[in-house]
Design an enzyme around this catalytic site. Structure first.
Site, PDB file in Angstrom:
ATOM      1  CB  ALA A  14      -1.042  -0.017   1.091  1.00  0.00           C
ATOM      2  CD  GLU A  37       9.236  -1.657   5.579  1.00  0.00           C
ATOM      3  OE1 GLU A  37       8.064  -1.415   5.330  1.00  0.00           O
ATOM      4  OE2 GLU A  37       9.374  -2.707   6.484  1.00  0.00           O
ATOM      5  CB  CYS A  47       0.235 -13.541  -1.190  1.00  0.00           C
ATOM      6  SG  CYS A  47      -0.606 -11.952  -0.789  1.00  0.00           S
ATOM      7  CG  ASN A 312      -0.571  -3.758  -4.967  1.00  0.00           C
ATOM      8  OD1 ASN A 312       0.417  -3.381  -5.457  1.00  0.00           O
ATOM      9  ND2 ASN A 312      -0.232  -5.151  -4.493  1.00  0.00           N
ATOM     10  NE  ARG A 449     -31.041 -25.202 -15.493  1.00  0.00           N
ATOM     11  CZ  ARG A 449     -30.717 -26.162 -16.251  1.00  0.00           C
ATOM     12  NH1 ARG A 449     -29.866 -26.560 -17.128  1.00  0.00           N
ATOM     13  NH2 ARG A 449     -31.756 -27.027 -16.516  1.00  0.00           N
TER      14      ARG A 449
END
Lengths: 461, 461
Positions: A14, A37, A47, A312, A449
């Site tokens: 991010a 950071e 991930c 992101n 259906r």
């Protein structure tokens, strides 16, 4: 004219997407960008860690989408191994500590992006910090686990705590290293993001893959040997021998800094933003990624979902807004896909308990089909469960468990949910058909259906 | 009370789906069902023929979804090898000929379903009927081709005429039999259902697979040897040696019977129906499958699309309506998927020339990505082209060419088209993400983002 300063807390998806997008829109003479950071890495794919640990991905650096050097080359002032310890909202500044030198200092901002991510849930149990017990949230975690696997004795028994996405993915990774794998799951069935009847299918498939899954297993302690290393995982009524323990219990929003200064948090502990990802009530503070709550468009309430694809998007939208453009993140429908070996698992929208929790009445339909024409080689079973709103027939959710081609079929339902389609409208969808890709009735159509029939029956009952 | 009689002309997907669904709703005491089929087969998958011929499917009978015996066991009065030669609309009867005995007779109907399918386009060229020249529309065609392949001499050269879905699928099938394969394509690029820039990618990939594709090749004759068997295919300026020729030129609606009695036909020669699949102007006549035209929801005009998935839907809807229920077929968005070996090809919505033909202004965006996270094993290139309406940004069409996981991604766009989404709305879609299944930005999202930029630029130009 002096440049405005954008300060970003957190250098992963991010934060750095925001930085990159803002830089695309504004040059350094207009906008100075400073990003903090605390780790050694930027913009990496958490991930991907299970696949690196499992050996599918051989190079750790392949998981890094963009290095600190690459960010700096684009005029982003990145300060690595530097942790922000305080936000001064009124004073428009943040206090940071250089973790190498210990030096602490304040940095002023015109605009602030909070992208502090999530932290793994760690129950306070005896032995939790013993050597051989591993989380898998960061690249450093993955590296430590890989080294631990090398040191494991011949018995090679792995216990994975947690049976969500990370848990089942790590079970596969351990299997690939030749470990006997036991998954300890607190819930009724693995994959609590599915309804239990669909989780049962995952359980059965994991059995078939040679993974032992123990449900309703509450871990009470990690037992260690005389060398201090892990030996077993204890639950209320059993003890599971372990040479290595992987914790895949999940994460929670890392909002310690935000909480300390009273920024608005939601029921799941994540920051609350408007659709432009601005923190509610704060014109010059944005937040995105794993530290925020997102609007669930189906349930009409916020959720916490730690997922790189959302992070992101958030970053891209924040960067646009900070950079003078305009973007919004309307929310999520709760789509997630995963796999254990060749078993694919997917879900979107509401489970039965989600629907009940928000007071929606619903019907369900579950069907079995195949991902290809039944006569085509490699056609394997796929189960699709669909939830539709009582009477209106509005699609509420879909869960899919199956093999080849099962997981990404959930995207059909994700788009239909976003569009507010009814299951009857879905029966007419013009989906791609050819024998290698689908039966003549795609499994999603078959489920729709059956759901139509269920809606009609319930409406006349 | 005497039972009503439903007469069905054509015993394949549309006709027998209608019969089955009508029977589900009404028993034999209420509804007598008589179905005429001129061939030896019912309810078979014509789409599966290339895979049977290619050897992926070893058993012809696997392509038959339901045999005559199975239909008869459900009280459907099926008359095989019996061809309807005339419809008497006012008299509510059809004339049929038993192809075995030559006996002709009239059968009255209360309700009629026309499901006469499509016939292959066969240019009237010299040598077209020579031994070794094969269509692939029916199971008998497939059987004849397989026998011809066995008889082909050692040189084993196959020429496929046509480079649409059937053409490219048959090229793969011939390749699997060890033939040298040349595809003769009348158009600018193979796969005319794609824009030429995307067709070019298919061409290049076919080159890579060892299939020779000749574009702008107009076949003028099939040359035969002294034994009468095919020897070569001649075009205006060349001759291609051939031991076997496969015709994959396409099909047109088989509406000879309907035309003879003035039933309404559309611009493509297919029957025109309302959304309940009733033939326009005729309360007791329905039509479905490859003999009708369908409404293109994106272009707002009818098209002829011969595809089993539509035929099955039509049949199911007709059966519901005939049986006293209610169903509609709202139309199509033009989704189609196919493959040549491991190359996947997909399209939905409008091509550039379709958009121009209906007077829509548009922008395009083409991107390259991969079907999995770039670092995940087996991540291979995928090209996505997106068309969006000028200014409004409404999605108009998507074309995808790529490998693993490319084709069915088009379903995302098919649902978005049905819902009338803009490309900007698509950028926020919550699609399934995990490294084995998608990059963190799904290729469809990347294309949507680029299309948004193209729409904005065009709007301000």
């Amino acid at each position: 004219m002096t440049a405005e300063r954008l300060v970003i807390i957190g250098g992963d998806a991010a934060g750095m997407s925001a930085a990159s997008q803002a830089r695309r829109l504004k040059g350094p003479d207009e906008l100075e960008i400073v990003a903090f950071e605390r780790s050694n890495f930027t913009s990496y794919s958490a991930c991907g860690i299970p696949y690196w640990v499992g050996g599918d991905v051989t190079d750790r650096d392949a998981l890094v989408a963009r290095t600190p050097q690459e960010h700096r080359a684009r005029d982003i002032g990145l300060r690595m191994r530097t942790e922000v310890t305080e936000i001064d909202v009124a004073g428009q500044r943040v206090r940071a500590v250089d973790l190498g030198t210990g030096e602490a200092y304040w940095t002023g901002f015109d605009k602030l992006v909070i992208a502090t991510g999530a932290r793994p849930v760690r129950p306070a149990l005896p032995g939790m910090d013993a050597p051989g017990v591993h989380g898998v949230q960061t690249l450093d975690d993955g590296q430590a686990l890989l080294e631990s696997l090398d040191r494991a004795p011949g018995s090679r028994r792995a216990v994975v705590v947690g049976a969500g996405y990370i848990g089942v993915e790590m079970a596969e990774a351990m299997l690939k290293h030749g470990f006997d794998v036991t998954v300890l799951n607190r819930g009724e069935q693995p994959m609590a993001t599915l309804d239990p009847d669909m989780g049962r299918l995952v359980h059965d498939a994991m059995d078939g893959l040679g993974i032992t899954t123990v449900n309703r297993a509450e871990v009470t302690a990690i037992r260690t040997g005389s060398d201090g290393r892990v030996r077993a995982v204890a639950t209320g009524d059993a003890s599971y021998p372990a040479d290595v323990v992987v914790l895949g219990i999940g994460v929670e929003p890392e909002t310690t800094l935000a909480r300390a200064v009273g920024l608005p948090l939601g029921p799941h502990g994540g920051l609350l933003t408007d659709l432009s990802m601005r923190v509610v009530g704060h014109d010059n503070i944005w937040a995105g990624g794993d530290c925020v709550e997102v609007l669930d468009l189906v349930a009409g309430r916020t959720r916490h979902i730690a997922l790189g694809t959302h992070a992101n998007k958030h970053g891209q939208i924040i960067g646009s807004n900070v950079g003078g453009g305009y973007g919004t993140f309307p929310g999520v429908v709760g789509t997630a896909v995963s796999k254990v070996c060749d078993l694919e698992i997917a879900r979107t929208g509401l489970r039965e308990k989600d629907a009940r929790a928000v007071g929606l009445r619903f019907v369900t339909a579950t069907i079995e089909s195949t991902g290809r024409a039944g006569y085509y080689p490699g056609a394997r079973p796929m189960t699709v469960k669909m939830l539709a709103e009582y009477r209106t027939g509005r699609l509420l959710g879909v869960q899919i468990v199956g093999r080849d081609g099962a997981a990404k079929r959930v995207d059909i339902a994700a788009v239909a949910l976003t569009a507010g389609m009814t299951v009857e409208q879905m029966t007419a969808l013009d989906l791609g058909y050819a024998p290698p890709f689908s039966p003549v009735w795609d499994p999603v159509l078959v489920a729709a259906r059956k759901a139509v029939t269920a809606v009609r029956r319930a409406g006349t009952a």
